[in-house]
Scaffold this motif. Structure first.
Motif, PDB file in Angstrom:
ATOM      1  N   THR A 153     -66.933 -45.235  34.143  1.00  0.00           N
ATOM      2  CA  THR A 153     -66.253 -44.021  33.700  1.00  0.00           C
ATOM      3  C   THR A 153     -65.796 -44.127  32.248  1.00  0.00           C
ATOM      4  O   THR A 153     -65.609 -43.110  31.583  1.00  0.00           O
TER       5      THR A 153
ATOM      6  N   THR B 225     -47.942 -37.751  40.755  1.00  0.00           N
ATOM      7  CA  THR B 225     -48.508 -37.698  39.408  1.00  0.00           C
ATOM      8  C   THR B 225     -49.118 -36.322  39.165  1.00  0.00           C
ATOM      9  O   THR B 225     -49.381 -35.565  40.101  1.00  0.00           O
ATOM     10  N   ILE B 226     -49.350 -36.030  37.912  1.00  0.00           N
ATOM     11  CA  ILE B 226     -49.925 -34.727  37.558  1.00  0.00           C
ATOM     12  C   ILE B 226     -51.309 -34.561  38.183  1.00  0.00           C
ATOM     13  O   ILE B 226     -51.628 -33.521  38.735  1.00  0.00           O
ATOM     14  N   SER B 227     -52.123 -35.621  38.113  1.00  0.00           N
ATOM     15  CA  SER B 227     -53.480 -35.510  38.667  1.00  0.00           C
ATOM     16  C   SER B 227     -53.450 -35.296  40.173  1.00  0.00           C
ATOM     17  O   SER B 227     -54.247 -34.529  40.709  1.00  0.00           O
ATOM     18  N   GLN B 228     -52.514 -35.935  40.870  1.00  0.00           N
ATOM     19  CA  GLN B 228     -52.400 -35.716  42.312  1.00  0.00           C
ATOM     20  C   GLN B 228     -51.976 -34.283  42.608  1.00  0.00           C
ATOM     21  O   GLN B 228     -52.487 -33.661  43.548  1.00  0.00           O
ATOM     22  N   ARG B 229     -51.059 -33.746  41.834  1.00  0.00           N
ATOM     23  CA  ARG B 229     -50.616 -32.361  42.045  1.00  0.00           C
ATOM     24  C   ARG B 229     -51.742 -31.375  41.753  1.00  0.00           C
ATOM     25  O   ARG B 229     -51.891 -30.368  42.456  1.00  0.00           O
ATOM     26  N   VAL B 230     -52.555 -31.657  40.739  1.00  0.00           N
ATOM     27  CA  VAL B 230     -53.683 -30.774  40.428  1.00  0.00           C
ATOM     28  C   VAL B 230     -54.679 -30.783  41.579  1.00  0.00           C
ATOM     29  O   VAL B 230     -55.142 -29.729  42.028  1.00  0.00           O
ATOM     30  N   VAL B 231     -55.011 -31.965  42.069  1.00  0.00           N
ATOM     31  CA  VAL B 231     -55.975 -32.069  43.168  1.00  0.00           C
ATOM     32  C   VAL B 231     -55.437 -31.390  44.420  1.00  0.00           C
ATOM     33  O   VAL B 231     -56.168 -30.685  45.125  1.00  0.00           O
ATOM     34  N   GLU B 232     -54.155 -31.563  44.704  1.00  0.00           N
ATOM     35  CA  GLU B 232     -53.569 -30.930  45.890  1.00  0.00           C
ATOM     36  C   GLU B 232     -53.504 -29.412  45.756  1.00  0.00           C
ATOM     37  O   GLU B 232     -53.491 -28.700  46.758  1.00  0.00           O
TER      38      GLU B 232
END
Length: 105
Positions: free
Chosen positions: A56, A4-11
């Motif tokens: 949240t 996912t985009i959020s996983q790629r950003v965090v990585e």
């Protein structure tokens, strides 16, 4: 690599792991010092559901409302709309601290 985009950003931000490694032990100490009651409240045990996901939604909704009110203020120039935007923003900031506390615990 994350799917996912959020996983790629965090990585792509490896320094987050270093920050987490520094912060997490301190948070764990603070929660443990509060005892079982504090731990259970932060985890949402009395409600029988995780508390962090529910909390949240409050800052996200408040900040969305502030954005809408700011847009209305640009169009209407009403003092009440400006005050509603300010109140929504303040509620979002305050509730973000609560969401962060439950997330860190």
């Amino acid at each position: 690599m994350g799917s996912t985009i959020s996983q790629r950003v965090v990585e792509s931000l490896p320094f987050l792991d270093e920050v987490a490694d520094l912060v997490q032990p301190k948070v764990r100490e603070a929660v443990d010092a509060g005892g079982t009651t504090v731990h259970n409240v932060l985890d949402g045990t009395p409600l029988e559901l995780p508390l962090h996901p529910a909390l949240t939604d409050v800052p996200l909704g408040s900040w969305t409302a502030a954005l809408v009110f700011d847009g209305l203020d640009l169009v209407s120039d009403y003092r009440a709309v400006r005050n509603a935007a300010d109140a929504s923003l303040a509620l979002g900031v305050i509730s973000a601290f609560a969401a962060a506390a439950t997330g860190l615990s």
